[in-house]
Design an enzyme around this catalytic site. Structure first.
Site, PDB file in Angstrom:
ATOM      1  N   HIS A 119     -31.857  61.939  35.601  1.00 14.43           N
ATOM      2  CA  HIS A 119     -32.708  63.060  36.010  1.00 14.43           C
ATOM      3  C   HIS A 119     -32.966  63.080  37.517  1.00 14.43           C
ATOM      4  CE1 HIS A 119     -33.141  63.735  31.849  1.00 14.43           C
ATOM      5  NE2 HIS A 119     -34.247  63.072  31.625  1.00 14.43           N
ATOM      6  N   ASP A 170     -48.840  78.290  49.721  1.00 16.83           N
ATOM      7  CA  ASP A 170     -48.686  77.941  48.313  1.00 16.83           C
ATOM      8  C   ASP A 170     -48.017  79.055  47.519  1.00 16.83           C
ATOM      9  OD1 ASP A 170     -49.053  77.201  45.624  1.00 16.83           O
ATOM     10  OD2 ASP A 170     -50.914  76.162  46.070  1.00 16.83           O
TER      11      ASP A 170
END
Length: 519
Positions: free
Chosen positions: A277, A425
């Site tokens: 991963h 953000d």
């Protein structure tokens, strides 16, 4: 539920189902589609494979007049037995909407079950017969049909199952149809076993027929990496050793190995998480720009960066094992298997020379998250004297609360000239309200049906990844690397934080915590 509430919920369901249809244009296909889930009675199939197939069906990517799904396992079950076992995994709760329940019922009718062993020609010839009946009912010309075999099984049975598929269940001619197999990780335990497994399967199937699945490559923000890197002008000049101080790729879980301790002890955290991963994420961060978006061009660049990784140094590895791990009766009392690891990778090329890539994964820690944290170097000639607050960081939160944000220094609101850390953000839950982010398995199964191997691991890529970690893994098995005990609910061994500060040059941010925005 009142009539108006039902119509609102119905609209929400439709709204949530739409995005995948917009993102992926459905290509016309020919011939019937048979999807065979081997290991159909196991946890992986029930929790991941069948729910992913249901979501694809629900969104119109699996058409009832084309597809039939076959479950295959050793358990003696009927069609209805398997359907009843799966139902609870497809319905989110007791208060499901009638429309959803109807879709579940129609989907379950597409599922048939065949039992048999994984090394019996008679059993697989029987499976082939069932598939052929489906193809005949759909008026498919022999050889034009599509057959997908999903091996939700332990790797130890891959060779025998693949041999049975090759011997008994292939398309009989080539009239535009295909046979493909999907294999799950872990694909081997080290370089030698992975190469042996690859050779055994490679004798039976061509590389374009083999799909080695790593579900991290199907995650929304992992798939976003190529877009972020190569479609944004302000990232491309910054993405190098002149500007980046270090890169962290972190996976944390706040629970241990309860229920699977015996299995986990055979592999450990490096094989379970880091070698596959996290290394896949590393490739997408560190690779060079591919010639095109063709799968082979992308996978070529991933292999190149893996081959540029220097041997891992002893003093750039920290292993840990949480206290209580050996209390599991299925775990040996003298186990040295790490449940935590921090490893520094260094890339020997012009772009990344001197930049440490920190891959960190652990269980029974103080939080659950997976993110990529790219820390930039200090500002030269810092007239605001803000170094003590922290550096600029570009953070990609993979899970939970998917987000992309940039930590930067700004003026504190007020009359005084004071600086503070804040962020730019992009939080997906807030920005893309009403959009359902597809599960990784949905995307990858759809890619397999379409023959797109971009998000699957190629054989030479698999070999290169094992070449990096096999020496460390063998030394762990010999007891040359010891796992340091750490308490549950902590950050892991203190030595790991020390490694980040002393060997990787990571600078901690003082007094700043990112808080996901609320809706």
């Amino acid at each position: 539920m009142g009539s108006s509430e039902w119509h609102v919920e119905k609209r929400l369901i439709a709204k949530k189902e739409a995005p995948l249809s917009r993102d992926v244009e459905r290509a016309p296909e020919k011939g019937s589609l048979s999807i065979v889930v081997l290991g159909a009675s196991g946890d992986l199939a029930k929790k991941k494979t069948f729910p992913a197939l249901f979501n694809l069906y629900k969104q119109g990517f699996l058409l009832p007049d084309e597809v039939c799904i076959f479950g295959y396992a050793r358990s003696k079950l009927t069609d209805d037995d398997l359907r009843n076992r799966l139902r609870s995994y497809l319905v989110p709760g007791k208060d499901a909407f009638p429309e959803l329940l109807e879709k579940v019922s129609k989907f379950l009718l597409l599922i048939k079950y065949t039992s048999g062993s994984y090394d019996s020609e008679d059993s697989f010839y029987n499976l082939d017969k069932e598939i052929s009946v489906h193809e005949s009912l759909k008026n498919s010309t022999e050889g034009s049909s599509r057959r997908l075999f999903y091996l939700a099984l332990p790797p130890s049975v891959y060779p025998s199952v693949c041999k049975m598929i090759k011997t008994c269940c292939m398309n009989k001619s080539d009239l535009g149809g295909w046979t493909r197999i999907v294999v799950e990780k872990p694909f081997g335990k080290d370089l030698a076993s992975a190469e042996q497994l690859s050779a055994q399967i490679g004798k039976l199937f061509e590389e374009p027929q083999i799909y080695r699945i790593d579900h991290y490559l199907g995650k929304e923000l992992v798939q976003n990496m190529l877009v972020l890197r190569f479609a944004n002008r302000f990232f491309m000049p910054q993405w190098n050793r002149d500007n980046i101080a270090n890169v962290q790729i972190v996976f944390r879980e706040d629970f241990g190995t309860e229920g699977r301790g015996g299995y986990f002890d055979e592999y450990g955290i490096i094989r379970d998480i880091i070698q596959n991963h996290l290394l896949q994420v590393f490739c997408l961060i560190a690779m060079e720009k591919p010639v095109s978006l063709k799968p082979e061009h992308i996978r070529d660049e991933k292999v190149k960066v893996l081959q540029s990784v220097l041997p891992i140094k002893d003093d750039e590895v920290v292993l840990g094992q949480y206290e209580g791990y050996r209390d599991d009766p299925t775990v040996p009392k003298n186990s040295n298997t790490p449940t935590f690891a921090t490893v520094i990778l260094r890339v020997d090329n012009e772009r990344w020379e001197g930049v440490p890539f920190i891959l960190k994964a652990g269980k029974a820690l103080n939080s659950r998250k997976a993110d990529i944290r790219i820390q930039f170097k200090d500002v030269s000639g810092d007239i605001f004297k803000s170094k003590n607050q922290g550096r600029n960081e570009f953070v990609i939160r993979l899970q939970p609360s998917e987000a992309i944000y940039m930590k930067l220094t700004v003026k504190q609101p007020g009359l005084e000239m004071q600086t503070v850390q804040s962020e730019l953000d992009l939080s997906y839950r807030q920005r893309y309200q009403g959009t359902t982010i597809p599960e990784a398995y949905e995307r990858l199964i759809l890619d397999t049906i379409r023959g797109d191997q971009q998000h699957f691991v190629r054989r030479d890529e698999l070999k290169a990844s094992w070449e990096i970690f096999t020496p460390v893994l063998h030394r762990i098995e010999k007891g040359e690397f010891k796992s340091t005990p750490y308490k549950r609910g902590t950050r892991g061994p203190a030595e790991a934080d020390k490694l980040l500060l002393e060997k990787a040059g990571y600078v901690q941010t003082q007094g700043y915590i990112w808080i996901p925005p609320t809706l």
